[in-house]
Structure formats: C-alpha cells, structure tokens
Design a protein around this motif. Structure first.
Motif, PDB file in Angstrom:
ATOM      1  N   UNK A  34       1.188   3.994  -2.991  1.00 15.20           N
ATOM      2  CA  UNK A  34       0.862   5.397  -2.698  1.00 15.20           C
ATOM      3  C   UNK A  34       2.009   6.296  -3.108  1.00 15.20           C
ATOM      4  N   UNK A  70      -3.502   6.601 -10.651  1.00 14.27           N
ATOM      5  CA  UNK A  70      -4.435   5.666 -10.034  1.00 14.27           C
ATOM      6  C   UNK A  70      -4.882   6.217  -8.691  1.00 14.27           C
ATOM      7  N   UNK A  71      -5.872   5.576  -8.124  1.00 14.48           N
ATOM      8  CA  UNK A  71      -6.282   5.907  -6.764  1.00 14.48           C
ATOM      9  C   UNK A  71      -6.355   4.628  -5.947  1.00 14.48           C
ATOM     10  N   UNK A  72      -6.245   4.783  -4.652  1.00 14.29           N
ATOM     11  CA  UNK A  72      -6.309   3.627  -3.758  1.00 14.29           C
ATOM     12  C   UNK A  72      -7.616   3.677  -2.982  1.00 14.29           C
ATOM     13  N   UNK A 110       0.827  -1.200   0.000  1.00 15.95           N
ATOM     14  CA  UNK A 110       0.000   0.000   0.000  1.00 15.95           C
ATOM     15  C   UNK A 110       0.869   1.260   0.000  1.00 15.95           C
ATOM     16  N   UNK A 115      -8.903   2.324   0.503  1.00 17.90           N
ATOM     17  CA  UNK A 115      -8.351   1.661   1.671  1.00 17.90           C
ATOM     18  C   UNK A 115      -9.302   0.605   2.254  1.00 17.90           C
ATOM     19  N   UNK A 116     -10.580   0.947   2.328  1.00 20.00           N
ATOM     20  CA  UNK A 116     -11.520  -0.013   2.964  1.00 20.00           C
ATOM     21  C   UNK A 116     -11.551  -1.343   2.235  1.00 20.00           C
ATOM     22  N   UNK A 158       2.154   6.676  -6.811  1.00 19.38           N
ATOM     23  CA  UNK A 158       1.128   7.607  -7.301  1.00 19.38           C
ATOM     24  C   UNK A 158       1.596   9.044  -7.089  1.00 19.38           C
TER      25      UNK A 158
END
Lengths: 581, 276
Positions: A481, A491-493, A477, A495-496, A484
């Motif tokens: 991040x 891109x986007x992450x 992760x 988290x949930x 990015x």
C-alpha cells in the motif's frame, strides 16, 4: 573537463589536474632555463677551476663555442640527473625561488602556483639532507629569517647544519659543489622574501609527512601557521592554503584517531575558523576555499553533521576557487546532504564532484570514494547505476562490493542483500557508507515489489510475502500500500480476496518525462559552455597589444593600398602596354 | 559542602523520580543548577573535577527524563543539547563513562522524539554520530543491540519500509524499553494511522468497514466511522469509498506543460544567440 583554468593547484596526493606529463615537461624545461641562467652568471664570475666540476649547472668550457654550448648543456643537464640526484634536487628547489621572486615582483599568483606544482616532482627525491642543504644555502646566518631557517632545520632533524656557506659535515658527499653553492648564496643572500620561507616550510611539512614524523609535523605546522598569521602578504595566499592543508593532515593522523572526540582535529578548529575569517576579510580565495574544505572534512570525521551543515549555510564557497577544492567541497557537501536524506541535492553535488575530479591516475582515490558514495545515493534514489561504471579498469576492484550490492538491489532479493551487507560490512564501514547502505533495505523491498507488479498482472499477497521474505501477510499489505502511495508501482489492492492487481503501464513518451530529460541535458550543456567561457584567461594589457597590432595592420594595409595604387598604375601601365601590344 | 548538598539532591531526584510531580522536580532541578553554578560546573570544561562532571550530568539527565514524562519536548531538547558537551568529555575521563549515566536512554529518547516530529534528516545525522561513537568498540551491531538505542532504529526502519503492523506490535506488547519511551506511543500511533490512511486512499478502490478497523488498529467500528469522516471518506453499505483526487490534479498539470515547452525553447534560442 568542465572547470576553471586547467593548471591551477596540486591535488591532495601530489598530482595535478590537466595531465602529469605536460606539467613535468613544463617543469623540466623550467629547470633547464633556470640552470642555464645560473650557468651564464657563473661563467662571468667564477674562476676556471670550477669549470671542470661535475655540477650540472656549469657548462663545459665554452668561451669559443658560445651558442652551441647551450644545446650541449641541455643534454648534460638531463643526462646527469641520474648521476647526481642530490644536486639536481637542490637546484630544482632553488629554481623555484626565482618563480616566487617573480610572483612577488609582478604580483601574479600564477608563479607561486607554478612553484607549488613542482613540489610533487621534488617530493619523490626529497631527503632530510637535501632539504637541509637547500636551507643552509639559502639563508646566511645573519639574515633576518635565520630563526625560521633554524626551526626548519630542527624540524627535519638536522639541527647541527649551520646556515650560510659553511655547509655541514653531511654536505661533503661531493666536495666540488660547495664552491658552486657559494656562488648561489652570494646571489641570493641579499634578502630572503617570506614566500621563500614558507615555500621551504611546505617542503619541510611534505618531508615530515612522507617520513611519518607526524608529531614533529604537527608542531612544526603550528609554528608555521603562527608565522603565516603574523605576515600579511597577498602573495602568500596560495602558499598558506597549502600550509593549512598539511597542518590539518598532520592533526588527523595523531593518536586518538578522528572518530573519537579527543582527536587533535577538534582542537585545531579554532585556528582554522580564525584562518577562514581572515581569508574572507582579505578576499584570499585560495585559503578560503581550502580552509572551508578542511573544516568540512574535520566536522564529518567526527560526525558533527549539523555543524557541517551550519558551516555550509553560513559561508559562501568562493566561486573562482581552484578546481580541486571545488571537487572536494562538492564531495563533502554531497556527503552531508546524503546523511540528511536530501538525496536529490546529494546526487547533484556528487555527480559534479566525480566529474570535476582530476582524470589522471594521481587522484584515483578521490574519484573512487566519490563514485562509491554516488552509487549508494543513486541506489537510495531508486536508480540503478550504470553498468559501465564498474568496468573501468582502475575502479573495478575497488567497486566490487558495490557491484554486488547493486545487483542485489536491482533484482530485489532481500536475502542476497543482507548477505552482502554482512560480508562486506567492514569495507562499507571503512568507506563511511554503512549507515547509508542500511537505509537501502526499503529500496530492495520496493524493487522486489516493482518487479513483481511488472511480471504479474495479479499476485496474491501471500506470494509476495514469501518471495520477499517479509514477516507476515499483514506487513506485505502495508508495504505494498505504501509503495502504491509513493508511486513506485501502479496497482490496486483487493482486501477481501488478498491480492495485488497491476494496472496497465502507460506509455512513457506520453508523459512529460522525455521533455524534462531533454531539458536537463540542454541545461547542462549550456552551463558547461558558460563555465568554459568564464574559465578563459585574459592576460592583462593584452588588448593594448592587440590595439598595437591592429594599428600595425592598418598601417600595413595602408602601405599595401599604396602599393596597390602604385601597382594599379603599373597594371594600368602594363595593361596599356599589353593593350598596346 | 555545596557538592555534598548536590549529591543528596541528585540521589533524591533519582530515587523519587516516579513519584514527584513535574513542578516539584523542576523546583529541585533549579536548586541543583544553582549549586552547579556555585561549583562552576554548569558548563563542562576539561579542568572540571570528573566527580563533579558526573554529578552535573546526572542533574541534566534527570531533567531530561522529567521533561519527557511531562511531555515537554522543548525542554527535553534543551536538556539534550546541554548534555552533549558532557558526553563528549565523558570519553576523556574514562571513569566517568564507566560510572553509569543514562546516555543511551537519553539518546534513544531523543531519536524517538525526532522520529515522531518527522525530522528524519536530524534523526540520521544523530545516527551517523552514534555509528562512529560506537565504532571504537564493536561497531554498529552494538548500537542496534542496545535496548534503548535499538528501539528507535528498528521503528524507523519499519516505518520507512511500511511494516506498520510491526511498529504497532512493538508499541503494544511490553516491548517498550522503559516507561519514558511509552510517552511517544500515542503520537506514533496517530502518525502511523494517518500514514496507513493516506496509502489506503491510493491503494484500495474500496474497503469494508470491518476490515478497516483492523487495518487502522482502531478499537470499534464507531471509531472507524469517526475517523473516515475526519478524512473525508464516504461510507455506503458498510463499504468505505475514497475520493479520487488525482484526476482533477492532472488536468491542471497539462496546461503549464505546453507553456513550459515554449518557455524552454525560447530559452534555448536566446542562449544559442549568445553563443553564435
């Protein structure tokens, strides 16, 4: 090739830039010319007995034939190279003295450069005996530089050869040439200019280096450097650059080899720095360039990166230095910058270095080393080197480990990458690229992430972690991040739910990228043009000749005009006649 | 005589290093330096007696360690540069390098200092020197395997990769090679926290408060709120929203682009004129 005058300085391993054949041809014709001249002289002085000798510079009896003999002489000179290499070499060496004489008389460095260039062809044939003979023929025992000559004889291991005409016992391989030599000596004993001293000194250095007598080489070089420093002559500049070059080469090869701080190269630094200071003060471009390069090399060998950096920032590399020195300087500068993580600069310098490197086979080692480093830097910048580079026939084998490395980085396979490093660690370490390559790890991961973001529109962090062999999902992760943020991927992450969602890739042509690439290329072309204009040589007083010819042309024009006038009349007359007819 | 006094002083410094206060240590150190001056060993030379060299080196090493404990990076850097010639000479006198010395420890600390100050260029220059130094006996593997040297090298690699959780773990679980290294943990923590924050700003559209706590290695949610406020993040219904700064930036970049094109084209025209 972008650069300065095409035929300037010999390269490290004895080649030239600008094609070998050309220069060799050049040399041969020069040798021929010189021997012709000598021959003519001898014909005047020498008694007939000599004419029968096999000495190549002596023409066949030619009282009657005159001009024809000259042509024949050429043939014999070429034909007998094989028959008597010793004499040919000695006369080759001595033919350079004339060049040096002219360099001093006309104050034109080009002649001494030409003499230096001939070293590499002489080098192959050089033996202690030949050199000793050349030395003993050059100096008479009474001349002022007899001491220097003695030193050289000691250095080549022939201390018992006496100076002057009494050639030593070794010289009796062929008894006839002795007489010829005497004549040579007669002509030149008048005064031995220091340039000839130093030239023979360089030959001695070359000889010692080739025969691996490193210790003697260093001692002799020390002596030679001392001598150069005591002489203050501008015509020595290009020669002394060469002397320093061999001096440091010897120091590098002595027992505690470079990485250790006790290597002799550390102790020659003061000498080199002093030489640099003097060279700058005297505007001695050749020595300045070559000493800066030597110092940089010196510092890098002992990994004194910060000192090398300071040297670069405190000195100015001469702009009109010889092309080879520029190439070397750029290489070392690129290396320093690469270590300091200034990859963009490093890339710029190394590209220039590889382009400026001589294209002939004689400097292959340099181009290979520079290319290797350039590739690693390109990889570090996130670029993938061109495939074509690996296909060049003379580079293929040398670049093999790097090829594998590039493949691993390109695919983003961390496992392969580690395996290649482990397998070729020794090669990389020898090339001095190991620490740089270790830094590539992050690039491999990034490329991996990029590949994934390109192929999947959505992928779970868990999968990324498994594919890239990362330690944990958390690491994955953080790494994604960071990628990015650094703009590696769009891109986007989430988290949930723990996945990475790629954004649509934009059109490259909508950005300013193409415009910038275009601008870069145009700028390179313009710089090339400017440089070639600067590199053109304008001989002194040429404009006067032009003026003269212009004047002549004008006169001719006037004459022509006159003729035309007259002709006009004629024509008129003719016309009249025709009309009349 | 001076030498004996110096030996006593050094051994006192070594044994009591953890109990002495910084002021006391500096007092002792300046006395030691005075003695060194008397013995003509303040700066090393090839002619200096190896035993004396070792003593001098010990003095500087203690000084370096003491200044780290006192969190005085400038003094530490000074000591490191004073130590450098001693280490270079060390190879010459074999017995000197064999007789202990804390070279690796000091170098490791120096590397860590460079790392925390963000001087990556210097860090790698130093690393390059290490690689060749160890090159004689075993190569790079040795450097990485070393307790003191391997630590900053590993940290740097993780920082560069972005595996911040490993950095965090390395600082936590008693993996720190010795107490002096712990001094840097605080700086490193705040450093990685800001790194994570800046990458989160770009990577996530929004984050729940609870997971931000673990992401940033913060103690409580209250700390998260405080941190978010300091970075200018907005908090709504237990979610953190990041300000999107880049859109305004791109608009501005658009304008000079056309200007740039005009400039370039004019430049080409001028150059062409000189060529033709």
């Amino acid at each position: 090739m972008p650069g300065k005058t095409p035929d300037k300085e010999p390269v490290e391993n004895g080649g030239y830039r600008g094609g070998k054949d050309m220069t060799e041809k050049d040399l041969k014709s020069k040798a021929k010319k010189a021997s012709k001249k000598e021959a003519e002289d001898e014909v005047k002085v020498v008694v007939p007995v000599l004419k029968a000798s096999k000495q190549p510079s002596v023409p066949p009896p030619n009282d009657a034939e005159g001009d024809v003999a000259m042509d024949e002489l050429d043939k014999t000179a070429e034909g007998e190279v094989k028959v008597d290499p010793v004499l040919q070499t000695v006369s080759d060496i001595r033919s350079n003295f004339a060049l040096l004489d002219r360099a001093v008389a006309l104050f034109d460095a080009r002649f001494s450069l030409r003499a230096l260039r001939s070293i590499s062809s002489i080098r192959k044939r050089l033996t202690p005996d030949i050199l000793a003979q050349a030395i003993s023929e050059t100096y008479s025992s009474s001349s002022a530089s007899a001491h220097a000559a003695k030193q050289m004889l000691v250095a080549v291991g022939r201390p018992d050869v006496s100076l002057g005409r009494q050639t030593g016992p070794e010289m009796e391989i062929d008894s006839e040439p002795k007489a010829a030599c005497k004549n040579g000596v007669k002509k030149e004993t008048k005064e031995i200019i220091p340039e000839i001293d130093v030239f023979l000194g360089i030959l001695t250095q070359v000889l010692l280096h080739d025969s691996k007598q490193i210790q003697q080489g260093l001692e002799f070089s020390q002596y030679l450097v001392e001598r150069i420093r005591s002489l203050n002559r501008r015509t020595l500049d290009s020669l002394s650059a060469k002397v320093y070059f061999y001096y440091s080469l010897f120091a590098e090869q002595i027992a505690p080899l470079p990485p250790s701080p006790q290597s002799p190269i550390v102790s020659i630094r003061p000498t080199l720095l002093a030489a640099l200071r003097t060279a700058v003060l005297r505007k001695d471009v050749d020595t300045q360039a070559s000493v800066i390069v030597l110092l940089l090399r010196n510092y890098l060998l002992t990994s004194h990166i910060s000192q090398a950096d300071l040297l670069v920032s405190h000195t100015q590399f001469p702009e009109n230095a010889a092309n080879n020195q520029v190439a070397r300087f750029l290489y070392y500068l690129g290396r320093t910058r690469a270590i300091q993580l200034r990859y963009t600069e490093a890339h710029e310098h190394l590209t220039a270095a590889t382009r400026k490197a001589p294209s002939s086979a004689c400097a292959l080692g340099f181009s290979q080393t520079a290319t290797k480093l350039l590739m690693v830097v390109e990889l570090l910048m996130g670029d993938i080197p061109d495939r074509a580079t690996f296909r060049q026939p003379n580079m293929e084998t040398a670049l093999r480990p790097y090829f594998l490395l590039v493949q691993a980085v390109r695919v983003g396979n961390l496992e392969d990458f580690e395996a290649i490093i482990a397998e070729h660690a020794d090669t990389f370490r020898r090339d001095g690229t190991y620490t740089l390559i270790l830094r590539l790890r992050q690039n491999v991961i990034r490329t991996g992430i990029r590949m994934m973001s390109l192929s999947y529109s959505r992928i779970s962090l868990r999968d990324i972690c498994i594919r890239l062999h990362l330690g944990s999902e958390e690491s994955a992760e953080y790494i994604v991040a960071k990628a990015i943020r650094d703009g590696v991927i769009e891109a986007t992450l989430d988290r949930e739910r723990g996945f990475m969602k790629s954004k649509e890739v934009g059109d490259v042509y909508a950005t300013r990228e193409p415009g910038e690439a275009f601008h870069d290329r145009i700028r390179a072309c313009l710089a090339l043009h400017d440089e070639s204009v600067k590199a053109m040589r304008f001989p002194m007083n040429q404009h006067r000749l032009e003026l003269k010819s212009a004047q002549e042309a004008r006169e001719r024009e006037r004459e022509m005009a006159k003729e035309i006038q007259e002709g006009d009349l004629d024509e008129d007359d003719l016309g009249g006649e025709f009309e009349g007819m | 005589m001076a030498q004996r006094e110096l030996t006593n002083l050094v051994s006192h410094l070594k044994s009591a290093s953890s109990t002495l206060s910084y002021e006391e240590t500096t007092g002792l150190l300046s006395r030691a330096k005075l003695l060194l001056l008397q013995l003509n060993a303040l700066t090393p030379a090839t002619t200096t007696d190896p035993a004396l060299l070792a003593l001098a080196r010990d003095v500087y090493e203690q000084g370096a360690l003491a200044s780290i404990r006192a969190k005085n990076p400038d003094a530490f850097t000074r000591y490191v540069s004073q130590l450098r010639p001693f280490y270079e000479l060390a190879g010459q006198a074999r017995q000197l390098s064999a007789s202990g010395g804390e070279r690796n420890k000091v170098t490791g600390l120096y590397l860590l200092l460079l790392l925390t100050q963000g001087l990556y260029g210097e860090f790698h220059s130093e690393l390059e020197a290490l690689a060749t130094r160890e090159g004689g006996n075993g190569g790079m593997a040795d450097v990485e395997g070393d307790r003191y040297l391997g630590y900053p090298i590993r940290l740097e690699r993780w920082l560069m990769e972005g595996s911040y959780d490993r950095v965090w773990k390395a600082m936590k679980k008693g993996e720190v090679p010795c107490e002096e290294f712990g001094v840097f943990s605080e700086i490193l923590t705040s450093q990685i926290r800001s790194e994570i924050a800046s990458s989160s700003e770009r990577a996530y559209p929004s984050l729940p408060l609870s997971s931000t706590k673990s992401l940033l290695f913060l103690e409580s949610e209250g700390a998260v709120v405080e941190f978010a406020r300091s970075r200018g993040w907005t908090i709504k219904d237990g979610q953190i929203y990041f300000p999107s700064a880049q859109e305004t930036g791109e608009e501005e970049a658009e304008k000079p682009m056309s200007q740039m094109v005009i400039e370039n084209t004019l430049g080409y025209a001028r150059q062409l004129e000189t060529i033709v």
